[in-house]
Motif scaffolding. Structure first.
Motif, mmCIF file in Angstrom:
data_model
loop_
_atom_site.group_PDB
_atom_site.id
_atom_site.type_symbol
_atom_site.label_atom_id
_atom_site.label_comp_id
_atom_site.label_asym_id
_atom_site.label_seq_id
_atom_site.Cartn_x
_atom_site.Cartn_y
_atom_site.Cartn_z
ATOM 1 N N ALA A 208 0.641 -0.811 0.085
ATOM 2 C CA ALA A 208 0.115 0.383 -0.115
ATOM 3 C C ALA A 208 0.893 1.071 0.121
ATOM 4 C CB ALA A 208 -1.322 -0.216 1.304
ATOM 5 N N ALA A 209 2.398 1.272 0.567
ATOM 6 C CA ALA A 209 2.872 2.724 0.500
ATOM 7 C C ALA A 209 3.489 2.242 -0.757
ATOM 8 C CB ALA A 209 3.674 2.395 2.101
ATOM 9 N N VAL A 210 3.385 1.935 -1.387
ATOM 10 C CA VAL A 210 4.437 1.402 -2.149
ATOM 11 C C VAL A 210 2.998 2.286 -3.163
ATOM 12 C CG1 VAL A 210 5.337 0.468 -4.671
ATOM 13 C CG2 VAL A 210 6.222 -0.392 -1.752
ATOM 14 N N GLN A 211 2.338 1.982 -3.369
ATOM 15 C CA GLN A 211 1.194 2.285 -4.301
ATOM 16 C C GLN A 211 0.955 4.055 -3.862
ATOM 17 O OE1 GLN A 211 -1.496 -0.340 -4.771
ATOM 18 N NE2 GLN A 211 -0.098 -2.375 -5.274
ATOM 19 N N GLY A 212 1.084 4.464 -2.580
ATOM 20 C CA GLY A 212 0.610 5.676 -2.259
ATOM 21 C C GLY A 212 -0.866 5.210 -1.783
ATOM 22 N N GLU A 213 -0.843 4.646 -0.933
ATOM 23 C CA GLU A 213 -1.895 4.596 -0.870
ATOM 24 C C GLU A 213 -2.192 4.842 1.205
ATOM 25 O OE1 GLU A 213 -4.826 2.574 -1.895
ATOM 26 O OE2 GLU A 213 -4.388 1.949 -3.763
ATOM 27 N N GLU A 214 -3.720 4.781 1.827
ATOM 28 C CA GLU A 214 -3.539 5.350 2.466
ATOM 29 C C GLU A 214 -3.098 4.360 4.099
ATOM 30 O OE1 GLU A 214 -7.484 6.149 3.417
ATOM 31 O OE2 GLU A 214 -7.840 7.733 2.202
ATOM 32 N N SER A 215 -2.813 3.735 4.804
ATOM 33 C CA SER A 215 -2.212 3.584 5.545
ATOM 34 C C SER A 215 -3.039 2.519 6.091
ATOM 35 C CB SER A 215 -0.656 3.851 6.215
ATOM 36 O OG SER A 215 -1.540 4.375 7.391
ATOM 37 N N THR A 216 -4.546 3.507 7.140
ATOM 38 C CA THR A 216 -4.839 2.869 8.004
ATOM 39 C C THR A 216 -6.158 1.433 6.867
ATOM 40 O OG1 THR A 216 -6.105 5.152 8.655
ATOM 41 C CG2 THR A 216 -7.447 3.707 9.333
ATOM 42 N N PRO A 217 -5.633 0.690 7.970
ATOM 43 C CA PRO A 217 -6.329 -1.028 7.473
ATOM 44 C C PRO A 217 -8.356 -0.383 7.135
ATOM 45 C CG PRO A 217 -5.238 -1.109 9.113
ATOM 46 C CD PRO A 217 -5.499 0.442 9.747
ATOM 47 N N VAL A 218 -8.425 -1.356 5.838
ATOM 48 C CA VAL A 218 -9.762 -1.341 5.698
ATOM 49 C C VAL A 218 -10.209 -2.693 5.984
ATOM 50 C CG1 VAL A 218 -11.767 -1.536 3.722
ATOM 51 C CG2 VAL A 218 -9.747 0.567 4.534
ATOM 52 N N GLU A 219 -11.020 -3.088 6.284
ATOM 53 C CA GLU A 219 -11.607 -4.438 6.217
ATOM 54 C C GLU A 219 -12.898 -4.580 5.921
ATOM 55 O OE1 GLU A 219 -11.754 -4.212 9.767
ATOM 56 O OE2 GLU A 219 -9.498 -4.527 11.129
ATOM 57 N N ILE A 220 -13.517 -5.863 4.677
ATOM 58 C CA ILE A 220 -14.292 -5.783 4.106
ATOM 59 C C ILE A 220 -14.763 -7.457 3.751
ATOM 60 C CG2 ILE A 220 -15.536 -5.890 1.860
ATOM 61 C CD1 ILE A 220 -13.223 -3.433 1.211
ATOM 62 N N ALA A 221 -15.646 -6.967 5.176
ATOM 63 C CA ALA A 221 -16.082 -9.046 4.643
ATOM 64 C C ALA A 221 -17.824 -9.483 4.197
ATOM 65 C CB ALA A 221 -16.920 -9.910 6.449
ATOM 66 N N ALA A 222 -17.673 -9.764 2.940
ATOM 67 C CA ALA A 222 -19.213 -9.949 2.488
ATOM 68 C C ALA A 222 -20.529 -11.325 3.187
ATOM 69 C CB ALA A 222 -18.537 -10.995 1.429
ATOM 70 N N PRO A 223 -21.316 -10.589 3.224
ATOM 71 C CA PRO A 223 -21.890 -11.280 4.133
ATOM 72 C C PRO A 223 -22.647 -12.529 3.574
ATOM 73 C CG PRO A 223 -23.340 -9.466 2.576
ATOM 74 C CD PRO A 223 -21.732 -9.751 2.443
ATOM 75 N N VAL A 224 -23.251 -13.260 4.743
ATOM 76 C CA VAL A 224 -23.592 -14.853 4.766
ATOM 77 C C VAL A 224 -24.533 -14.736 3.277
ATOM 78 C CG1 VAL A 224 -24.472 -16.805 5.305
ATOM 79 C CG2 VAL A 224 -22.393 -15.928 6.269
ATOM 80 N N SER A 225 -25.839 -13.628 3.781
ATOM 81 C CA SER A 225 -26.210 -13.681 2.843
ATOM 82 C C SER A 225 -26.843 -12.524 1.952
ATOM 83 C CB SER A 225 -27.924 -12.857 3.934
ATOM 84 O OG SER A 225 -28.791 -12.756 3.525
ATOM 85 N N THR A 226 -26.101 -12.691 0.779
ATOM 86 C CA THR A 226 -26.463 -11.526 0.200
ATOM 87 C C THR A 226 -27.075 -11.581 -1.269
ATOM 88 O OG1 THR A 226 -24.789 -13.577 -1.257
ATOM 89 C CG2 THR A 226 -23.524 -12.447 -0.088
ATOM 90 N N GLY A 227 -28.247 -11.915 -1.709
ATOM 91 C CA GLY A 227 -29.641 -11.765 -2.206
ATOM 92 C C GLY A 227 -29.023 -12.033 -3.215
ATOM 93 N N THR A 228 -28.461 -13.036 -3.875
ATOM 94 C CA THR A 228 -28.315 -13.665 -4.818
ATOM 95 C C THR A 228 -29.397 -14.202 -5.327
ATOM 96 O OG1 THR A 228 -26.117 -14.916 -4.203
ATOM 97 C CG2 THR A 228 -27.052 -15.855 -6.211
ATOM 98 N N ASN A 229 -29.086 -13.535 -6.745
ATOM 99 C CA ASN A 229 -30.318 -13.686 -8.022
ATOM 100 C C ASN A 229 -30.503 -15.107 -7.848
ATOM 101 O OD1 ASN A 229 -29.036 -14.052 -10.818
ATOM 102 N ND2 ASN A 229 -27.929 -12.960 -10.091
ATOM 103 N N PRO A 230 -32.305 -15.127 -8.216
ATOM 104 C CA PRO A 230 -32.277 -16.790 -8.264
ATOM 105 C C PRO A 230 -31.835 -17.137 -9.636
ATOM 106 C CG PRO A 230 -34.425 -15.129 -7.876
ATOM 107 C CD PRO A 230 -33.353 -14.885 -7.758
ATOM 108 N N ALA A 231 -31.795 -16.588 -10.599
ATOM 109 C CA ALA A 231 -30.494 -17.395 -12.318
ATOM 110 C C ALA A 231 -29.768 -17.550 -11.715
ATOM 111 C CB ALA A 231 -31.002 -16.719 -13.246
ATOM 112 N N GLY A 232 -28.920 -16.527 -11.315
ATOM 113 C CA GLY A 232 -27.364 -16.988 -10.975
ATOM 114 C C GLY A 232 -27.860 -18.420 -9.976
ATOM 115 N N TYR A 233 -28.265 -18.142 -8.840
ATOM 116 C CA TYR A 233 -27.705 -19.278 -8.382
ATOM 117 C C TYR A 233 -28.579 -20.828 -8.530
ATOM 118 C CZ TYR A 233 -29.277 -22.719 -4.426
ATOM 119 O OH TYR A 233 -28.834 -24.242 -3.078
ATOM 120 N N PHE A 234 -29.312 -20.899 -9.703
ATOM 121 C CA PHE A 234 -30.163 -21.529 -10.078
ATOM 122 C C PHE A 234 -28.889 -22.810 -11.350
ATOM 123 C CE2 PHE A 234 -31.605 -24.170 -14.365
ATOM 124 C CZ PHE A 234 -32.462 -24.843 -12.907
#
Length: 305
Positions: A208-234
């Motif tokens: 991140a430092a090399v790319q000039g990104e912010e040093s503050t950690p960012v945490e992203i967790a995809a929720p278990v229930s995501t509302g996957t569209n029916p066609a995609g699930y099928f």
């Protein structure tokens, strides 16, 4: 009506001739079976359903050791998950992710914790977040995310399911990630044999430092229930059917074809049938078979994300 003489002659006929005769009665609408093939009569349909159910029970016993209809077996490797993930990123013009052993170790610890504490979620019942495991293995990240999946039989089916979910897809295609780690772990979850897939995505602070990104950690967790569209699930369920489910769908397809053929000959049915709903029995059978096929796909294909 078949006479005794005709029956005796039939018994003396060569085996292949008798087989052809019975096959015609079962599959082909003609005068000899009143244009009602035996396969789509109640007894024939019951036999098909019973056979399909037996196939699933046998498959469940062979793959899990238990007499259960929805037996599942997974054939997922870490490298195949990496390849399928990077294929999706390449399609979008993104850089590929490097398999990081430290992230994979964290993913393994997270899977172990889910089995040991019997839960299926990003945060444990006691409130432990996914980022604990990154700290335990010493992965100092600027940004990190987590995807979970269970009971998909192949890596491709797992990644397809993630790609059909907006939040999981966002993790896979996040341009800031440089590393990925996977764990594929078998165990018992909520009383059932389960294959868990845990994915950690991240970028270390140094990158991140090399790319000039912010040093503050960012945490992203995809929720278990995501509302996957029916066609995609099928679609993901179709790609993850077990061999016995595919065979069952093949049998149902044959029933559907015979039903269409029988409907074509509806004007040949007895007069009493022409005055009732039975005139369209072939079409009703086809609709029922399609519905049953959809249930087979949803019940035996796919997993959870």
């Amino acid at each position: 009506m078949t006479t005794k003489k005709q029956t005796n002659l039939r018994k003396k006929a060569p085996l292949h001739a008798r087989a052809r005769h019975h096959t015609k009665h079962v599959l082909v609408p003609h005068k000899g079976n009143d244009y009602r093939p035996h396969l789509i009569r109640p007894a024939g349909l019951a036999a098909v359903l019973a056979f399909a159910l037996i196939l699933q029970v046998v498959y469940g016993f062979v793959t899990t050791g238990h007499l259960e209809v929805l037996g599942r077996v997974s054939n997922i490797t870490t490298q195949s998950l990496v390849n399928d993930t990077n294929n999706e990123r390449t399609k979008e013009g993104l850089s590929t992710l490097a398999l990081n052993d430290t992230l994979s170790q964290a993913a393994f610890l997270k899977a172990q914790d889910m089995f040991e504490n019997d839960y299926w979620a990003h945060n444990s019942p006691s409130g432990v977040t996914p980022w604990k495991w990154l700290g335990d293995v010493g992965y100092n990240y600027s940004i990190a995310g987590e995807n979970l999946a269970k009971n998909y039989p192949t890596a491709n089916a797992t990644v397809v399911a993630w790609m059909n979910s907006e939040t999981h897809r966002a993790n896979i295609l996040n341009e800031r990630y440089t590393d990925v780690g996977f764990a594929v772990v078998d165990g018992e979850l909520e009383g059932r044999d389960t294959t868990l897939v845990v994915a950690y995505y991240g970028a270390p602070v140094v990158a991140a430092a090399v790319q000039g990104e912010e040093s503050t950690p960012v945490e992203i967790a995809a929720p278990v229930s995501t509302g996957t569209n029916p066609a995609g699930y099928f679609a993901s369920a179709l790609q993850s059917l077990n061999p016995m489910s595919i065979l069952a769908l093949g049998l149902l397809a044959i029933v559907g074809i015979v039903a269409v053929a029988a409907h074509h000959y509806r004007d040949k049915l007895p007069k009493t049938w022409k005055k009732s709903w039975r005139l369209h029995h072939g079409m009703y059978t086809l609709v029922g078979v399609i519905g049953l096929g959809v249930l087979v796909v949803l019940a035996t294909g796919g997993g959870s994300i």
